[in-house]
Write a protein that holds these residues in place. Structure first.
Motif, PDB file in Angstrom:
ATOM      1  N   LEU A  88      56.594  38.375 -29.225  1.00  0.00           N
ATOM      2  CA  LEU A  88      57.464  39.327 -29.926  1.00  0.00           C
ATOM      3  C   LEU A  88      58.907  38.825 -29.960  1.00  0.00           C
ATOM      4  N   ALA A  89      59.340  38.191 -28.858  1.00  0.00           N
ATOM      5  CA  ALA A  89      60.720  37.692 -28.810  1.00  0.00           C
ATOM      6  C   ALA A  89      60.942  36.585 -29.832  1.00  0.00           C
ATOM      7  N   ALA A  90      59.878  35.849 -30.143  1.00  0.00           N
ATOM      8  CA  ALA A  90      59.999  34.740 -31.097  1.00  0.00           C
ATOM      9  C   ALA A  90      59.879  35.208 -32.538  1.00  0.00           C
ATOM     10  N   HIS A 130      69.516  40.482 -33.381  1.00  0.00           N
ATOM     11  CA  HIS A 130      70.128  40.906 -32.111  1.00  0.00           C
ATOM     12  C   HIS A 130      69.726  42.334 -31.761  1.00  0.00           C
ATOM     13  N   ILE A 131      69.713  43.169 -32.787  1.00  0.00           N
ATOM     14  CA  ILE A 131      69.256  44.549 -32.572  1.00  0.00           C
ATOM     15  C   ILE A 131      67.811  44.538 -32.081  1.00  0.00           C
ATOM     16  N   TYR A 132      67.029  43.701 -32.733  1.00  0.00           N
ATOM     17  CA  TYR A 132      65.613  43.593 -32.377  1.00  0.00           C
ATOM     18  C   TYR A 132      65.431  43.160 -30.923  1.00  0.00           C
ATOM     19  N   TRP A 133      66.158  42.151 -30.506  1.00  0.00           N
ATOM     20  CA  TRP A 133      66.000  41.662 -29.124  1.00  0.00           C
ATOM     21  C   TRP A 133      66.447  42.707 -28.106  1.00  0.00           C
ATOM     22  N   GLN A 134      67.513  43.404 -28.428  1.00  0.00           N
ATOM     23  CA  GLN A 134      67.958  44.465 -27.510  1.00  0.00           C
ATOM     24  C   GLN A 134      66.889  45.553 -27.366  1.00  0.00           C
ATOM     25  N   LEU A 135      66.321  45.928 -28.523  1.00  0.00           N
ATOM     26  CA  LEU A 135      65.286  46.968 -28.479  1.00  0.00           C
ATOM     27  C   LEU A 135      64.062  46.495 -27.707  1.00  0.00           C
ATOM     28  N   LEU A 136      63.736  45.223 -27.912  1.00  0.00           N
ATOM     29  CA  LEU A 136      62.576  44.662 -27.213  1.00  0.00           C
ATOM     30  C   LEU A 136      62.813  44.706 -25.700  1.00  0.00           C
ATOM     31  N   ALA A 137      64.021  44.322 -25.305  1.00  0.00           N
ATOM     32  CA  ALA A 137      64.349  44.351 -23.869  1.00  0.00           C
ATOM     33  C   ALA A 137      64.276  45.785 -23.341  1.00  0.00           C
ATOM     34  N   THR A 167      61.617  49.916 -20.249  1.00  0.00           N
ATOM     35  CA  THR A 167      61.068  51.277 -20.154  1.00  0.00           C
ATOM     36  C   THR A 167      59.656  51.249 -19.579  1.00  0.00           C
ATOM     37  N   LEU A 168      58.828  50.325 -20.111  1.00  0.00           N
ATOM     38  CA  LEU A 168      57.450  50.240 -19.618  1.00  0.00           C
ATOM     39  C   LEU A 168      57.421  49.799 -18.156  1.00  0.00           C
ATOM     40  N   VAL A 203      68.524  58.916 -21.083  1.00  0.00           N
ATOM     41  CA  VAL A 203      69.406  57.758 -21.221  1.00  0.00           C
ATOM     42  C   VAL A 203      68.717  56.680 -22.066  1.00  0.00           C
ATOM     43  N   ILE A 204      67.428  56.489 -21.846  1.00  0.00           N
ATOM     44  CA  ILE A 204      66.702  55.493 -22.649  1.00  0.00           C
ATOM     45  C   ILE A 204      66.739  55.890 -24.118  1.00  0.00           C
ATOM     46  N   VAL A 205      66.473  57.163 -24.387  1.00  0.00           N
ATOM     47  CA  VAL A 205      66.491  57.646 -25.777  1.00  0.00           C
ATOM     48  C   VAL A 205      67.883  57.443 -26.394  1.00  0.00           C
ATOM     49  N   THR A 206      68.916  57.744 -25.614  1.00  0.00           N
ATOM     50  CA  THR A 206      70.291  57.563 -26.098  1.00  0.00           C
ATOM     51  C   THR A 206      70.535  56.102 -26.477  1.00  0.00           C
ATOM     52  N   LEU A 207      70.037  55.201 -25.631  1.00  0.00           N
ATOM     53  CA  LEU A 207      70.235  53.777 -25.899  1.00  0.00           C
ATOM     54  C   LEU A 207      69.494  53.327 -27.154  1.00  0.00           C
ATOM     55  N   VAL A 208      68.330  53.909 -27.408  1.00  0.00           N
ATOM     56  CA  VAL A 208      67.615  53.557 -28.651  1.00  0.00           C
ATOM     57  C   VAL A 208      68.494  53.908 -29.855  1.00  0.00           C
ATOM     58  N   GLY A 209      69.092  55.097 -29.801  1.00  0.00           N
ATOM     59  CA  GLY A 209      69.981  55.511 -30.888  1.00  0.00           C
ATOM     60  C   GLY A 209      71.187  54.592 -31.010  1.00  0.00           C
ATOM     61  N   ALA A 210      71.748  54.228 -29.856  1.00  0.00           N
ATOM     62  CA  ALA A 210      72.942  53.383 -29.864  1.00  0.00           C
ATOM     63  C   ALA A 210      72.637  51.995 -30.412  1.00  0.00           C
TER      64      ALA A 210
END
Ligand SMILES: Nc1ncnc2c1ncn2[C@@H]1O[C@H](COP(=O)(O)OP(=O)(O)OP(=O)(O)O)[C@@H](O)[C@H]1O
Ligand SMILES: [Mg+2]
Lengths: 243, 318
Positions: B18-20, B148-155, B160-161, B206-213
């Motif tokens: 996924l990261a690639a 960059h957005i994608y990698w942040q979300l992936l992280a 979260t998991l 907080v996780i949900v907030t970060l998804v929005g951010a």
């Protein structure tokens, strides 16, 4: 008499218009088993509920070794060293038998977790006669075994004060004998117990002292044999058709 | 042990693949993956709290929107990592305030309150923007590429998991299971119910907030109606329920097919999208109240059970 571990002073509980407990005072001595007796509906369970924090008292005070329990939430009272069983058994049905006990070990004052906790849980299950049954689902146990598990869970907390609410009810004569021995064994280990019980055989065998309630009021207190001869106590039991 | 190592290997491999992905995908594909990861994370965070406590929250979009608005308001005054930090703190503050006042509410009252909360936050932000800033929408100009957005979300999704996995094995995880079974017993064992629920609600929020951010820079232009759209809360809930909200992988696996389905529906039936969504929601709740995995497991178990019953009966016959 040794020093009082639990002191109940002028305790009352109102449910709307009903006064379930009226101005009740008594002591529980450290290291002894004290009986809390009385006919059905006399307020015994309500007193236990106030001690364990299920209910807040309407008036009065409860102290454990000088620390005030009344007004505290149940989890803080548990942390001060009070554990109980429930008149209608309350198991954690989606957990295994061992997990029911582990839960108590994990959240007691000196928390136990991991391998050590598993070993302790197994030992406690063995103590109550459930050795090797830890992996079974708690919901699958028979009523008697659920009661045993509930006792193991209460003992896991290593309580200073153990509240037993008719733990011996519903046992057959053989099981009753085993149950009485089990509780007597706890006394040998120095556990202080407040025992609500209708089975007179058990009360006579276990309780050095007894407190008797009727209709929310304390009507007698003292040496168990003497208290049970008290005319008012006899009358309360006969009048309540519940000997 | 072997099984654990195997699962971890799959997890690491999936993460690496996924990261690639940004190196191989077109803009459309990457955009789709960003949306998908967003919902995987939202649903997992929802399951972390609601799936484990039984408190059904419709406040997801309140936190999501707060995260997005924090970025919109601060991206020109603070460096990006600090913006994320402030967003997370804003989400935490809101979660603690809401949690302290509502986690005493039981059942449907909590559901209604959280739904009301999301609307309230939206109205407050709208009022503030109109009366104080004098605009309704905001522009976000940041030179963050989609990768960059994608990698942040992936992280964030992986974190979260991982956090959920750790919690399920911890004392906190056991406390949650005890609370779910019997709150009276939980309290009598020494479990602080309010604190336990609050901790989980705060973490999830907080996780949900970060998804929005993290997703905010994707929109370029945001306004309350977009980032506080209650559909986000409903979609999150349906996805988590479909997969099984109390399971580690449930919400994520529920999010994948539903997100793709919703994308397809909104592209092909833009006018009937809401109705179809509602129907699907009803179908899921009725047919699979505990999620597909519990449903599948139940069927496997009954079959296993039948097999076991036969020899016992045979033995009892002399
Ligand atoms: N939660 C409650 N709400 C209202 N009334 C209650 C509640 N709990 C107990 N009572 C009432 O208080 C009185 C005392 O009940 P309690 O359960 O303490 O009696 P008990 O001595 O334990 O009786 P038993 O031997 O039958 O268990 C009863 O009249 C009961 O109906
Ligand atoms: Mg009772």
């Amino acid at each position: 008499m040794t020093a009082a571990l639990l002191t109940v002073s002028s305790l009352s509980k109102r449910f709307g218009g009903l006064v379930a407990v009226k101005n009740v005072s008594f002591d529980v001595a450290a290291g002894e088993i004290t009986g809390l007796l009385g006919p059905n509906g006399s307020g015994k369970t309500t007193v236990l509920n106030m001690i364990s924090g299920s209910f807040k008292p309407s008036a009065g005070a409860i102290e454990l070794a000088g620390a005030r329990l009344s007004g505290l939430p149940a989890h803080k009272i548990a942390a001060l060293g009070v554990a109980r069983t429930f008149q209608l058994v309350r198991i954690l049905p989606s957990l295994t038998v061992a997990e029911n006990v582990l839960a108590a070990l994990a959240f007691r004052r000196e928390r136990l977790w991991g391998v050590e906790a598993k070993e302790r849980a197994d030992a406690l299950l063995e103590e109550v006669g459930l050795s090797g049954r830890g992996r079974e689902s708690a919901a699958d146990l028979t009523y008697i075994d659920q009661k045993r598990m509930e006792l193991a869970r209460a003992l896991a907390a290593e309580p200073r004060l153990l509240l037993l609410d008719e733990w011996l009810a519903g046992l057959n004569p053989g099981e009753l004998r085993v149950g009485i021995d089990l509780i007597a064994g706890l006394r040998e280990k120095g556990v202080t117990i407040l025992l609500v019980e209708h089975v007179m055989e058990a009360v006579r065998a276990l309780c050095g002292r007894a407190v008797v309630m009727n209709a929310g009021v304390k009507i007698a207190e003292g040496n168990t044999a003497k208290v049970l001869e008290n005319p008012e106590v006899v009358q309360a039991y006969l009048g309540g058709e519940d000997a | 042990m072997m099984k654990g190592a195997f699962v971890w290997a799959i997890f690491a491999l999936t993460l690496a693949v996924l990261a690639a992905a940004p190196f191989f995908l077109e803009a459309y594909g990457l955009g789709l993956l960003i949306g998908l990861l967003g919902y995987v994370t939202l649903a997992s965070a929802w399951g972390l709290f609601s799936g484990r406590t039984g408190y059904v929250s419709l406040a997801t979009v309140a936190f999501f929107g707060v995260g997005a608005y924090a970025v919109a308001a601060l991206n020109e005054v603070l460096p990006y990592p600090l913006v994320l930090l402030v967003a997370a703190l804003a989400g935490l503050g809101l979660a603690l305030a809401v949690g302290l006042s509502t986690l005493r509410l039981a059942g449907v009252y909590f559901v209604i309150f959280t739904f009301g909360l999301a609307e309230l936050v939206r109205q407050l932000v709208t009022w503030y923007e109109i009366n104080v800033t004098g605009t309704l929408g905001r522009y976000i100009f940041m030179d963050l590429g989609p990768e960059h957005i994608y990698w942040q979300l992936l992280a964030l999704a992986a974190a979260t998991l991982f956090i959920t996995w750790r919690i399920d094995r911890s004392r906190l995880g056991l406390a949650l299971r005890v609370i779910a079974d019997d709150e009276v017993v939980a309290a009598h064992l020494g479990i602080d119910l309010a604190r336990t629920k609050l901790a989980l609600f705060a973490l999830s929020s907080v996780i949900v907030t970060l998804v929005g951010a993290i997703q905010a820079p994707r929109w370029t232009y945001i306004e309350p109606a977009i980032v506080f759209n209650p559909t986000v809360s409903f979609l999150t809930l349906v996805m988590a329920l479909l997969g099984g909200a109390s399971r580690l992988w449930g919400p994520a696996l529920g999010a994948v097919p539903l997100f793709l389905l919703f994308e397809w529906l909104s592209a092909n039936f833009p006018n009937h999208y809401s109705i179809l969504l509602g129907l699907l929601f009803i179908a899921i709740v009725f047919a699979l109240p505990k999620g597909v995995f519990a449903f599948a497991e139940m069927h496997l178990k009954t079959r296993g059970g039948e097999k076991r019953i036969v020899p016992v009966e045979a033995e009892s016959k002399p």
